[in-house]
Design a protein around this motif. Structure first.
Motif, mmCIF file in Angstrom:
data_model
loop_
_atom_site.group_PDB
_atom_site.id
_atom_site.type_symbol
_atom_site.label_atom_id
_atom_site.label_comp_id
_atom_site.label_asym_id
_atom_site.label_seq_id
_atom_site.Cartn_x
_atom_site.Cartn_y
_atom_site.Cartn_z
ATOM 1 N N HIS A 1 -13.393 -0.347 -6.763
ATOM 2 C CA HIS A 1 -14.431 -0.119 -7.201
ATOM 3 C C HIS A 1 -14.663 -0.433 -8.674
ATOM 4 O O HIS A 1 -15.846 -0.533 -9.109
ATOM 5 C CB HIS A 1 -14.759 1.554 -7.025
ATOM 6 N N LYS A 2 -13.572 -0.919 -9.123
ATOM 7 C CA LYS A 2 -13.927 -1.744 -10.376
ATOM 8 C C LYS A 2 -12.624 -2.537 -10.769
ATOM 9 O O LYS A 2 -11.893 -2.390 -10.178
ATOM 10 C CB LYS A 2 -14.093 -0.597 -11.787
ATOM 11 N N ILE A 3 -13.127 -3.705 -11.386
ATOM 12 C CA ILE A 3 -12.023 -4.676 -11.766
ATOM 13 C C ILE A 3 -12.159 -5.225 -13.046
ATOM 14 O O ILE A 3 -13.242 -5.380 -13.788
ATOM 15 C CB ILE A 3 -12.289 -6.030 -10.892
ATOM 16 N N MET B 1 0.876 -1.235 -0.074
ATOM 17 C CA MET B 1 0.029 0.020 0.176
ATOM 18 C C MET B 1 0.895 1.466 -0.110
ATOM 19 O O MET B 1 0.504 2.230 -0.483
ATOM 20 C CB MET B 1 -0.823 0.203 1.181
ATOM 21 N N ASP B 2 2.181 1.224 0.616
ATOM 22 C CA ASP B 2 2.925 2.166 0.644
ATOM 23 C C ASP B 2 3.236 2.671 -0.964
ATOM 24 O O ASP B 2 3.354 3.804 -1.381
ATOM 25 C CB ASP B 2 4.191 2.167 1.444
ATOM 26 N N MET B 3 3.691 1.483 -1.534
ATOM 27 C CA MET B 3 4.111 1.631 -3.114
ATOM 28 C C MET B 3 2.889 1.978 -3.699
ATOM 29 O O MET B 3 2.968 3.034 -4.859
ATOM 30 C CB MET B 3 4.626 0.427 -3.413
ATOM 31 N N LEU C 1 -7.449 -6.970 -2.416
ATOM 32 C CA LEU C 1 -7.836 -5.783 -3.552
ATOM 33 C C LEU C 1 -9.092 -5.695 -4.085
ATOM 34 O O LEU C 1 -9.632 -4.906 -4.359
ATOM 35 C CB LEU C 1 -6.789 -5.957 -4.710
ATOM 36 N N GLU C 2 -9.594 -7.157 -4.224
ATOM 37 C CA GLU C 2 -11.176 -7.108 -4.568
ATOM 38 C C GLU C 2 -12.172 -6.174 -3.540
ATOM 39 O O GLU C 2 -12.933 -5.671 -4.028
ATOM 40 C CB GLU C 2 -11.825 -8.667 -4.545
ATOM 41 N N PHE D 1 -9.122 -1.205 -9.603
ATOM 42 C CA PHE D 1 -9.019 0.267 -9.452
ATOM 43 C C PHE D 1 -9.520 0.586 -8.308
ATOM 44 O O PHE D 1 -10.640 0.553 -7.745
ATOM 45 C CB PHE D 1 -10.003 0.778 -10.821
ATOM 46 N N ILE D 2 -8.452 1.271 -7.480
ATOM 47 C CA ILE D 2 -8.928 1.815 -6.346
ATOM 48 C C ILE D 2 -8.653 3.277 -5.926
ATOM 49 O O ILE D 2 -7.122 3.370 -6.214
ATOM 50 C CB ILE D 2 -8.054 0.920 -5.303
ATOM 51 N N ASP D 3 -9.430 4.089 -5.638
ATOM 52 C CA ASP D 3 -9.189 5.582 -5.165
ATOM 53 C C ASP D 3 -8.394 6.115 -6.345
ATOM 54 O O ASP D 3 -7.328 6.710 -5.984
ATOM 55 C CB ASP D 3 -8.400 5.483 -3.750
#
Length: 305
Positions: A215-217, A166-168, A210-211, A230-232
């Protein structure tokens, strides 16, 4: 042009050198071919002209570390004159500070950067070098130069950087980079399972996490059914090892080694076809085209069931 399994050949990946300025923990260390035995920029250009003629549209340069080549800008410039659809490079980023703008001006479209951590101690453990600052600065110089997209390749390793994902991701999101999480391949240098057991991370729990966040895969059907999360306003893609039929079924790529041999299959070394020898012996374009066609006809799925 298609091979005998109806797979179109649209991409050529050329390894410019197997020399490198890092010594990464997971690298398979193919040996150091002396620079005087590597293909010259003119020889590479000759190969590219034939590749273009048979329908290849995408060129990717890799290594080793391709930016070690002092003629790298000249190579990209010559490649750019042939109007390929896409020209990209895979690098560790250390020398991008020096070359990013020149590479962009020469015709480079985009770049993948092997960059496994933002932590200096972790970087030293993985690479045995202290070039984190240079690599990060190089990535940002690539961004400034307009190389787009920039993809960050992060090999995930147990008890080393698996808690830094998550840092990366936050770093990548800030600059609109794509983060590619790469599952560790078993090292061929180990005679037992010790390396794999010590460092391999099962990507399944990571993908489940991650799922829940996404908000979209999106599933990339022609890339082993890879999933993009696709996250934030950020993007993470998970890259699994290539040991499956889906990878072979959708393979559209030829490779060329630093010493000038066509590699019809990524996973084999017993069917390489020499092209640099004929070039140095003044082969005609028609003869070189036939060599390419022979390589394509030698392609067969490594995993076929």
């Amino acid at each position: 042009m298609k091979d005998n399994y109806d797979r179109p050949i649209i991409s050529l990946r050329i390894s410019l050198t197997n020399r490198c300025n890092l010594d990464c923990l997971y690298c398979h260390h193919d040996g150091m071919l002396p620079s005087n035995l590597e293909m010259t920029s003119d020889e590479i250009y000759r190969i590219l002209k034939i590749a273009k003629k048979i329908g290849i549209t995408k060129i990717r340069y890799s290594g080793g570390e391709p930016l070690i080549r002092k003629d790298i800008v000249d190579i990209i410039k010559k490649t750019g004159t042939l109007n390929f659809k896409d020209i990209s490079i895979t690098t560790n980023g250390i020398l991008l500070n020096q070359y990013a703008q020149d590479l962009k001006d020469a015709g480079l479209n985009r770049v993948n950067v092997s960059f496994d951590t933002l932590n200096p101690k972790t970087y030293k453990k993985i690479t045995t070098k202290n070039f984190l600052k240079e690599a990060k600065s190089g990535i940002l110089e690539g961004y400034k130069a307009g190389l787009d997209p920039i993809k960050i390749n992060m090999v995930v390793m147990k008890n080393i950087n698996n808690n830094e994902i998550m840092d990366m991701f936050n770093f990548c999101k800030e600059y609109n980079f794509v983060l590619q999480l790469i599952e560790l391949l078993k090292s061929e240098n180990c005679s037992d399972e010790s390396f794999n057991n010590e460092y391999h991370v099962d990507m399944e729990p990571i993908e489940k996490s991650l799922e829940k966040l996404a908000h979209k895969i999106k599933t990339r059907n022609f890339m082993q059914d890879r999933k993009k999360y696709f996250i934030d306003n950020g993007e993470i893609e998970v890259v699994r090892p290539m040991d499956n039929t889906k990878f072979c079924e959708n393979c559209t790529r030829l490779r060329i080694t630093p010493e000038g041999k066509i590699k019809p299959c990524l996973l084999r070394n017993d069917n390489l076809i020499d092209i640099i020898g004929p070039i140095r012996n003044n082969a005609t374009d028609e003869e070189l085209e036939k060599i390419f066609i022979d390589a394509i006809n030698n392609r067969e799925p490594f995993y076929d069931q």
